[in-house]
Design an enzyme around this catalytic site. Sequence first.
Site, PDB file in Angstrom:
ATOM      1  N   ASP A   1       0.855  -1.189   0.000  1.00  0.00           N
ATOM      2  CA  ASP A   1       0.000   0.000   0.000  1.00  0.00           C
ATOM      3  C   ASP A   1       0.889   1.237   0.000  1.00  0.00           C
ATOM      4  OD1 ASP A   1      -1.952  -1.879   0.288  1.00  0.00           O
ATOM      5  OD2 ASP A   1      -2.640  -1.220   2.256  1.00  0.00           O
TER       6      ASP A   1
ATOM      7  N   ASP B   1     -15.734  -3.810  -0.100  1.00  0.00           N
ATOM      8  CA  ASP B   1     -15.193  -3.445   1.211  1.00  0.00           C
ATOM      9  C   ASP B   1     -16.372  -3.276   2.165  1.00  0.00           C
ATOM     10  OD1 ASP B   1     -12.750  -3.394  -0.107  1.00  0.00           O
ATOM     11  OD2 ASP B   1     -12.891  -1.254  -0.510  1.00  0.00           O
TER      12      ASP B   1
END
Length: 241
Positions: free
Chosen positions: A11, A131
């Site tokens: 990330d 998500d």
Amino acid sequence: MKKLELLPAVDVSEGKAVRLTKGEAGSETDYGDPLVAAREWIDQGAEWIHLVDLDRAFGRGTNVSVIENVINGCTDVKIELSGGIRDDQSLQQSVDMGAHRVNIGTAALENPEWTEQIIKKHGDLVAIGLDVRGETLAARGWTQEGGNLFEVMQSLEAAGCSRYVVTDVNKDGTLKGPNIDLLKSVLAKTEKPVVASGGISSLEDIRALRELTELGLEGAILGKSLYAGKFTLTDALEAAG
């Protein structure tokens, strides 16, 4: 049992490899150069890298040059690219940089017509990121609500979605174990492959996820567990089959 595919995550925020807790901006832990991080996982046997532009996901900038540098430095593996891919330009840019798969999140909730078009055009190149908090989807870098998980899945199934990446936001970065019940619920609603994300903390978690491969679980994304040294990727790959 089938092999569980593992995708170590890199990330990127402000040019650095970071990990968040529950996806919250400001909870970043800095892990240095993203390319160095990616190459470490490749040296341990990774076949995929899950690469995320967090700044683009949060709408606060972009790390395009850094992302491109990572992809160019990792041509010996496949790249799943995620974070702020919401229109034709960002999708094409991702493909041009060399992504083998793109993960579409917010756009699937905010622009279902466009999402349906790219699913039909690009097929297996496109995965849809779901998500979730409970049964409620999260959008815009997990800062906004985006509808009911199973209602959205019904539409995506009708559109021909080829793969789902399912993240329990409340588990992500917490090292508290994956949400097996959530994954089973999603797997019961689709015959398409599913990739799990969020909460993995031990080799036992990976073995538990591998048992779901018979139900259609294809893979799992590993993040903080690797960066925190809970186990090596080499050991995780062995546990995954």
